[in-house]
Design an enzyme around this catalytic site. Sequence first.
Site, mmCIF file in Angstrom:
data_model
loop_
_atom_site.group_PDB
_atom_site.id
_atom_site.type_symbol
_atom_site.label_atom_id
_atom_site.label_comp_id
_atom_site.label_asym_id
_atom_site.label_seq_id
_atom_site.Cartn_x
_atom_site.Cartn_y
_atom_site.Cartn_z
ATOM 1 N N TYR A 162 49.108 -45.988 -29.166
ATOM 2 C CA TYR A 162 48.932 -47.427 -28.899
ATOM 3 C C TYR A 162 50.297 -48.132 -28.885
ATOM 4 O O TYR A 162 50.615 -48.885 -27.960
ATOM 5 C CB TYR A 162 48.029 -48.038 -29.979
ATOM 6 C CG TYR A 162 47.817 -49.519 -29.834
ATOM 7 C CD1 TYR A 162 47.015 -50.036 -28.823
ATOM 8 C CD2 TYR A 162 48.444 -50.416 -30.704
ATOM 9 C CE1 TYR A 162 46.825 -51.409 -28.680
ATOM 10 C CE2 TYR A 162 48.263 -51.784 -30.563
ATOM 11 C CZ TYR A 162 47.451 -52.275 -29.556
ATOM 12 O OH TYR A 162 47.272 -53.631 -29.412
ATOM 13 N N SER A 167 51.862 -56.427 -28.322
ATOM 14 C CA SER A 167 51.366 -56.337 -29.695
ATOM 15 C C SER A 167 52.569 -56.277 -30.625
ATOM 16 O O SER A 167 53.666 -55.880 -30.191
ATOM 17 C CB SER A 167 50.540 -55.054 -29.861
ATOM 18 O OG SER A 167 50.288 -54.787 -31.224
HETATM 19 N N1 LIG Z 1 43.137 -58.170 -31.940
HETATM 20 C C1 LIG Z 1 44.330 -57.800 -32.364
HETATM 21 O O1 LIG Z 1 44.608 -57.697 -33.584
HETATM 22 C C2 LIG Z 1 45.415 -57.491 -31.362
HETATM 23 C C3 LIG Z 1 46.715 -57.336 -31.837
HETATM 24 C C4 LIG Z 1 47.729 -57.058 -30.933
HETATM 25 C C5 LIG Z 1 47.458 -56.956 -29.587
HETATM 26 N N2 LIG Z 1 46.178 -57.104 -29.150
HETATM 27 C C6 LIG Z 1 45.944 -56.950 -27.708
HETATM 28 O O2 LIG Z 1 45.239 -58.062 -27.225
HETATM 29 C C7 LIG Z 1 44.513 -57.695 -26.058
HETATM 30 C C8 LIG Z 1 43.084 -58.205 -26.171
HETATM 31 O O3 LIG Z 1 42.445 -57.518 -27.232
HETATM 32 P P1 LIG Z 1 41.368 -58.235 -28.185
HETATM 33 O O4 LIG Z 1 41.875 -58.149 -29.554
HETATM 34 O O5 LIG Z 1 40.997 -59.543 -27.636
HETATM 35 O O6 LIG Z 1 40.151 -57.184 -28.106
HETATM 36 P P2 LIG Z 1 38.773 -57.224 -27.287
HETATM 37 O O7 LIG Z 1 37.954 -58.365 -27.727
HETATM 38 O O8 LIG Z 1 38.225 -55.865 -27.386
HETATM 39 O O9 LIG Z 1 39.255 -57.534 -25.806
HETATM 40 C C9 LIG Z 1 39.704 -56.539 -24.936
HETATM 41 C C10 LIG Z 1 39.369 -56.972 -23.535
HETATM 42 O O10 LIG Z 1 39.911 -56.027 -22.608
HETATM 43 C C11 LIG Z 1 38.883 -55.655 -21.696
HETATM 44 N N3 LIG Z 1 39.179 -54.330 -21.176
HETATM 45 C C12 LIG Z 1 39.410 -53.196 -21.859
HETATM 46 N N4 LIG Z 1 39.637 -52.179 -21.007
HETATM 47 C C13 LIG Z 1 39.552 -52.703 -19.754
HETATM 48 C C14 LIG Z 1 39.691 -52.163 -18.455
HETATM 49 N N5 LIG Z 1 39.974 -50.866 -18.255
HETATM 50 N N6 LIG Z 1 39.526 -52.986 -17.389
HETATM 51 C C15 LIG Z 1 39.248 -54.292 -17.575
HETATM 52 N N7 LIG Z 1 39.109 -54.864 -18.779
HETATM 53 C C16 LIG Z 1 39.261 -54.067 -19.850
HETATM 54 C C17 LIG Z 1 37.595 -55.781 -22.498
HETATM 55 O O11 LIG Z 1 36.494 -56.036 -21.660
HETATM 56 P P3 LIG Z 1 35.449 -54.985 -21.092
HETATM 57 O O12 LIG Z 1 35.184 -53.978 -22.161
HETATM 58 O O13 LIG Z 1 34.286 -55.854 -20.742
HETATM 59 O O14 LIG Z 1 36.132 -54.406 -19.876
HETATM 60 C C18 LIG Z 1 37.875 -57.037 -23.302
HETATM 61 O O15 LIG Z 1 37.601 -58.186 -22.527
HETATM 62 C C19 LIG Z 1 44.630 -56.176 -25.937
HETATM 63 O O16 LIG Z 1 45.626 -55.841 -25.003
HETATM 64 C C20 LIG Z 1 45.076 -55.765 -27.343
HETATM 65 O O17 LIG Z 1 45.796 -54.555 -27.345
HETATM 66 C C21 LIG Z 1 45.145 -57.380 -29.993
#
Ligand SMILES: NC(=O)c1ccc[n+]([C@@H]2O[C@H](COP(=O)([O-])OP(=O)(O)OC[C@H]3O[C@@H](n4cnc5c(N)ncnc54)[C@H](OP(=O)(O)O)[C@@H]3O)[C@@H](O)[C@H]2O)c1
Length: 245
Positions: free
Chosen positions: A155, A142
Amino acid sequence: MSGIAGKAVAITGASSGIGAATATYLAEKGARLVLGARREDRLNAVVDRITAQGGEVVGAVIDVTRREDLKLLTDMSVDRFGRLDVLVSNAGTMAVSPLDELRQDDWDAMVATHITGLLNGIGAALPVFRRQRSGQFVNVASTAAYIVKSPQSVYAATKTAVKVLTEGLRQEAGPDLRVTLVSPGFTNTEGVGKGASPEAAAAMVRQRDEIAIPPSAIASAIGFAIEQPIGVDISEIVVRPTAQA
Ligand SMILES: NC(=O)c1ccc[n+]([C@@H]2O[C@H](COP(=O)([O-])OP(=O)(O)OC[C@H]3O[C@@H](n4cnc5c(N)ncnc54)[C@H](OP(=O)(O)O)[C@@H]3O)[C@@H](O)[C@H]2O)c1
């Protein structure tokens, strides 16, 4: 093997957001996929959509905090496709809150998901990659790994750990393996603000709705790292909205 077509790629956190977008992008380019997440219905929806579009994909209900679940994911790729070319460690939770609120379960979840989860992926995939004498880790951090903003300290600490582990892994990987860190800024997913304290969630959602880039922007950056020729390692990519401070 260079390019994306034919590669066997496992993705954690593939039931929504960046993981689901990456699965869609890579399937369109001909990758064979093993997708993991906890929510079976959401995972199946992604698998069904990609299958309907002609993609080769299987899903596994996994929790990245469990060591045996990552082994299951990587074993599925080897059993089904005969190999594993890339592990995208993307699962994450952005349950941010001020430290004074003592949301210790959320702190634990971020440590377990981002740090233990990543280590579980390394533990499962590294022996496969060593055996094959090829393979690529793509770890999703991130912009919080570069800039700490209150109230994101836990985080940011866990995402900084992802960055540090990725660089250490790269140094130990040797000439056969590739190791890539992809750090998104504000991206338009359901995960922004999910589980965060109400004030923090409102601020994150507001910013997301004002400036966020689509998850496809992160997916194509991951694809860029994967499609490089053998011997070329894209070590680090930061993808953020132009409007993000
Ligand atoms: N969106 C942003 O602005 C942003 C910015 C920087 C970094 N990120 C990073 O990008 C990544 C994806 O996030 P996103 O934004 O796409 O959010 P999201 O739509 O909430 O996706 C998160 C994914 O992780 C899975 N997950 C969470 N805990 C888990 C566990 N213990 N075991 C297996 N799967 C798990 C969730 O699925 P289930 O709940 O079905 O398990 C979901 O598929 C994350 O690492 C986040 O920190 C996002």
